[in-house]
Structures are given as structure tokens and as C-alpha cells.
Write an enzyme that holds these catalytic residues in place. Structure first.
Site, PDB file in Angstrom:
ATOM      1  N   ALA A 163      12.872  -2.942  -4.443  1.00 48.00           N
ATOM      2  CA  ALA A 163      13.637  -3.712  -3.462  1.00 48.00           C
ATOM      3  C   ALA A 163      12.711  -4.635  -2.670  1.00 48.00           C
ATOM      4  CB  ALA A 163      14.381  -2.776  -2.519  1.00 48.00           C
ATOM      5  N   SER A 203       6.743  36.775 -25.284  1.00 51.29           N
ATOM      6  CA  SER A 203       7.294  37.981 -25.901  1.00 51.29           C
ATOM      7  C   SER A 203       8.333  37.607 -26.958  1.00 51.29           C
ATOM      8  CB  SER A 203       7.949  38.866 -24.841  1.00 51.29           C
ATOM      9  OG  SER A 203       9.156  38.282 -24.380  1.00 51.29           O
ATOM     10  N   TYR A 257       0.842  -1.200   0.000  1.00 56.74           N
ATOM     11  CA  TYR A 257       0.000   0.000   0.000  1.00 56.74           C
ATOM     12  C   TYR A 257       0.877   1.249   0.000  1.00 56.74           C
ATOM     13  CZ  TYR A 257      -4.482   2.359   0.606  1.00 56.74           C
ATOM     14  OH  TYR A 257      -5.621   3.114   0.419  1.00 56.74           O
ATOM     15  N   GLU A 294      12.701   9.234 -15.092  1.00 57.20           N
ATOM     16  CA  GLU A 294      12.769   9.668 -13.696  1.00 57.20           C
ATOM     17  C   GLU A 294      14.086  10.356 -13.377  1.00 57.20           C
ATOM     18  OE1 GLU A 294      10.014   6.089 -11.755  1.00 57.20           O
ATOM     19  OE2 GLU A 294      12.197   5.938 -11.782  1.00 57.20           O
ATOM     20  N   HIS A 297       5.636  -1.843 -13.196  1.00 54.91           N
ATOM     21  CA  HIS A 297       7.004  -1.475 -13.562  1.00 54.91           C
ATOM     22  C   HIS A 297       7.677  -2.748 -14.063  1.00 54.91           C
ATOM     23  CE1 HIS A 297      10.536   0.862 -13.751  1.00 54.91           C
ATOM     24  NE2 HIS A 297      10.949   0.803 -12.502  1.00 54.91           N
ATOM     25  N   ASP A 329      11.160   4.380 -18.352  1.00 57.78           N
ATOM     26  CA  ASP A 329      10.741   4.919 -17.058  1.00 57.78           C
ATOM     27  C   ASP A 329      11.938   5.341 -16.208  1.00 57.78           C
ATOM     28  OD1 ASP A 329       8.372   5.214 -15.089  1.00 57.78           O
ATOM     29  OD2 ASP A 329       9.831   4.072 -13.929  1.00 57.78           O
TER      30      ASP A 329
END
Length: 352
Positions: free
Chosen positions: A102, A271, A38, A213, A125, A209
Site C-alpha cells: 500500500a 512410531s 525501513y 502466505e 515482491h 508468494d
């Protein structure tokens, strides 16, 4: 799948129009989605799926922040929240393995011995599967192995959903043991609130990915901001001026416009002085940074970065070390100035 022209290359993507939520719910009606972990993605994906009527349970070890967050968010111990990860894996038909990289390595033997034929093992992932020599994650041959990777943080997955929006995501099938792996991936992608889904592979997802990152998404932009801020300060500009010209104007004004309309629109709307300078210097920054991005990609591709991640985040003192690094950033003059500037935004008037 819908065919979309992306800058001259036609790609196939899955949209909500062709695969609406009702279709995803009908496909998933007999599935139990077990969220393992979670953390940010577990939080965002589980709550969105629960709100969309999917049968979801959460496996999270008791006693830490993840458990407390799950209880806060309405998950009920013994009903749809389980401190025994093994029990959650056994109860699920789709096991969303959303621990940290991990953590996935550390818990893999526990998860693997509780998988059974016909389940789907879902990742967000490609790290663990692609770099199996470092992680040891080799799924059994009799389970589907699928991926749905939101292109944003788990917090954004949730906040975009609550705002009635979505976040685009990639999906992939690594192993199709049941013949329904692809639809499982697509249905889950729609159920977690994706705006659209584009196909990839596990390998391409992890390589892009990790490069992103460390590059433009976080690492490179943080380094560029710090370099410009320090140069402005060394030339006598005040902290507020240096921060406003480096971060505040970018994040509060220009970047949102780029996100809505594109960089060409941004260049066309500013501009003439800003336009000319930005166009000229963009080429210089591209030339200077291209070799660095090539080095970064090679380090990702050959496992240098994944080894660094696994070695450092598995250390017993990692949380303490991480906190020191974050404190160093937070306590720097640049980001202390940023806190003061944010406090002066009109929407924050009167707040502590």
C-alpha cells in the site's frame, strides 16, 4: 548457473560458490543502494548489505517506528539516513523500493519523478508491478526493473545472516534498460545474504508468494491449529494438553526435523502408530484442502486478494483495526496457553 535436480526437474540456480560475495562487492563497488522504507525487509536487507561492505543509504520518513528503528541500528541522519525520500532516491543508483504494498502505491508518484535514466528500481515482491492497474506503478522505460525476494521475513534475513547462514531467494528481471539488470539483481541477492538464488518472473513470484502466505506458511496453518485445538478442548482435553499436541510438539520437535531431513525422513523416524495414521490422513487432508487452495490461487491470480490488501491497508483506521485482530489472537485461550507453555521451556526458566 549451477544445474540442480529438483525432484526430477533440472533447474538452474545461482550459488555462492559460483558467485561469491567478493564478486558481488566488486560489481557493486560504484553503486549506491538506496533503501526506501525501513520495515522488516528494509531492516534486514540494509543491515546485511552494510555489514558486507556495500554503500547503503536509507530513506524513511521521520517520526514513526521505522525512523526510530533506523536510528537505533546506527543509521545517521544526513549521512546515510534521509527523512526526505526524494533525496534518497536521487542519491541512489539502485533504489530498493521496500515500502509496504500500500505504501508503494501511495509514494509511487514521489519516487517516479525522482528516478533517472540508468538507475535500477529493485523490488522484493512482484505485487506493485504485476498489478499495475490497481497500484499505478509503471516504471519509466529507461531504468532497470529487478527483483530479489528472500523466501522469509526480513527478520529472518537478518538473523540467519548473523548466525552465519543465509536464506534462499528468487530473482527476476522485468526490464533491462542498461544491459546489466540481471547482474545487478544477482549481486544484490548475494549481498543481502542469500544462500542461493533461483530465477523467476515478477508474476510468478507474486502469485506463489501471496498463495503461500495465505496458505501453508501462515493462514492455513493457523486455521488448522485452531481447528484441532478447539476440537481437543471440546472433547475435554486441558488447554496445556491441547496446545502441546497441536503447536508445541510441531514447532519444537517435528517441524525442525522436517526442515532438516524432509517429510519422508520424519515419517520413517516416528512410531509405527504415528507413521500409519499420518500417511493415511495426509491423503484425506490433501483431498479436502486442494479445492480451497485452487480457490485461493484464483483469487490471487485475478486480483481479488491484492484489491483486498490495498483497500484495507490504505484505510485511515487500519492500524487500530489490525491491533484489534492481533489482540483477539493473543488473548485467545489457545495462545494464552501457548505463552504459558513457552515460559516453561528450559531455556526460559528464571526469565520473566
Amino acid at each position: 548457473m549451477a544445474q540442480i535436480n529438483f525432484g526430477g526437474t533440472v533447474e538452474e540456480v545461482v550459488t555462492r560458490e559460483e558467485y561469491p560475495l567478493d564478486k558481488a562487492k566488486a560489481f557493486l563497488k560504484n553503486e549506491t543502494v538506496a533503501i526506501i522504507g525501513y520495515g522488516p525487509q528494509g531492516y534486514g536487507q540494509s543491515l546485511n548489505m552494510r555489514d558486507n561492505g556495500i554503500n547503503v543509504i536509507v530513506g524513511q520518513r521521520k517520526g514513526g517506528k521505522g525512523w526510530d528503528d533506523a536510528v537505533r541500528d546506527g543509521w545517521v541522519e544526513g549521512k546515510n539516513l534521509f527523512s526526505d525520500i526524494e533525496e534518497a532516491v536521487r542519491k541512489g543508483t539502485i533504489v530498493q523500493y521496500l515500502l509496504s504494498d500500500a505504501g508503494q502505491k501511495q509514494q509511487w508518484s514521489t519516487v517516479k519523478r525522482n528516478l533517472r535514466a540508468g538507475q535500477a528500481l529493485y523490488f522484493s515482491h512482484g505485487f506493485s508491478v504485476v498489478f499495475k492497474e490497481q497500484t499505478g506503478v509503471v516504471p519509466p522505460a529507461d531504468v532497470d526493473v529487478i527483483l530479489c525476494a528472500p523466501k522469509g521475513s526480513g527478520r529472518t534475513v537478518r538473523s540467519n545472516y548473523l548466525e552465519g547462514s543465509g536464506i534462499n531467494a528468487s530473482f527476476a528481471v522485468f526490464q533491462d534498460a542498461t544491459g546489466k539488470a540481471r547482474e545487478r539483481a544477482v549481486a544484490c541477492g548475494i549481498a543481502i545474504g542469500s544462500g542461493y538464488l533461483f530465477p523467476t518472473t515478477f508474476e510468478k513470484e507474486v502469485l506463489s508468494d501471496l498463495t503461500g502466505e495465505r496458505g501453508v506458511l501462515m493462514g492455513a496453518i493457523a486455521g488448522l491449529m485452531k481447528a484441532q485445538y478447539d476440537v481437543l478442548r471440546s472433547m475435554g482435553h486441558s488447554p496445556s494438553e491441547a496446545f502441546n499436541e497441536t503447536v508445541e510438539e510441531a514447532t519444537q520437535s517435528l517441524y525442525p526435523l522436517v526442515g532438516r531431513h524432509g517429510m519422508d525422513w520424519m515419517f520413517g523416524a516416528c512410531s509405527v502408530t504415528a507413521q500409519r495414521g499420518a500417511l493415511d490422513w495426509a491423503k484425506k487432508f490433501e483431498a479436502a484442502n486442494r479445492p480451497l487452495f485452487e480457490l485461493l490461487y484464483r483469487d490471487v491470480q485475478y486480483g481479488v486478494e491484492t484489491k483486498r490488501v490495498l483497500d484495507s491497508t490504505s484505510a485511515a483506521d487500519y492500524r487500530d483495526t489490525l491491533q484489534k485482530e492481533l489482540d483477539e489472537i493473543r488473548n485467545s485461550e489457545m495462545w494464552q496457553a501457548g505463552a504459558a507453555v513457552r515460559g516453561l521451556r528450559p531455556e526460559n526458566w528464571g526469565k520473566k
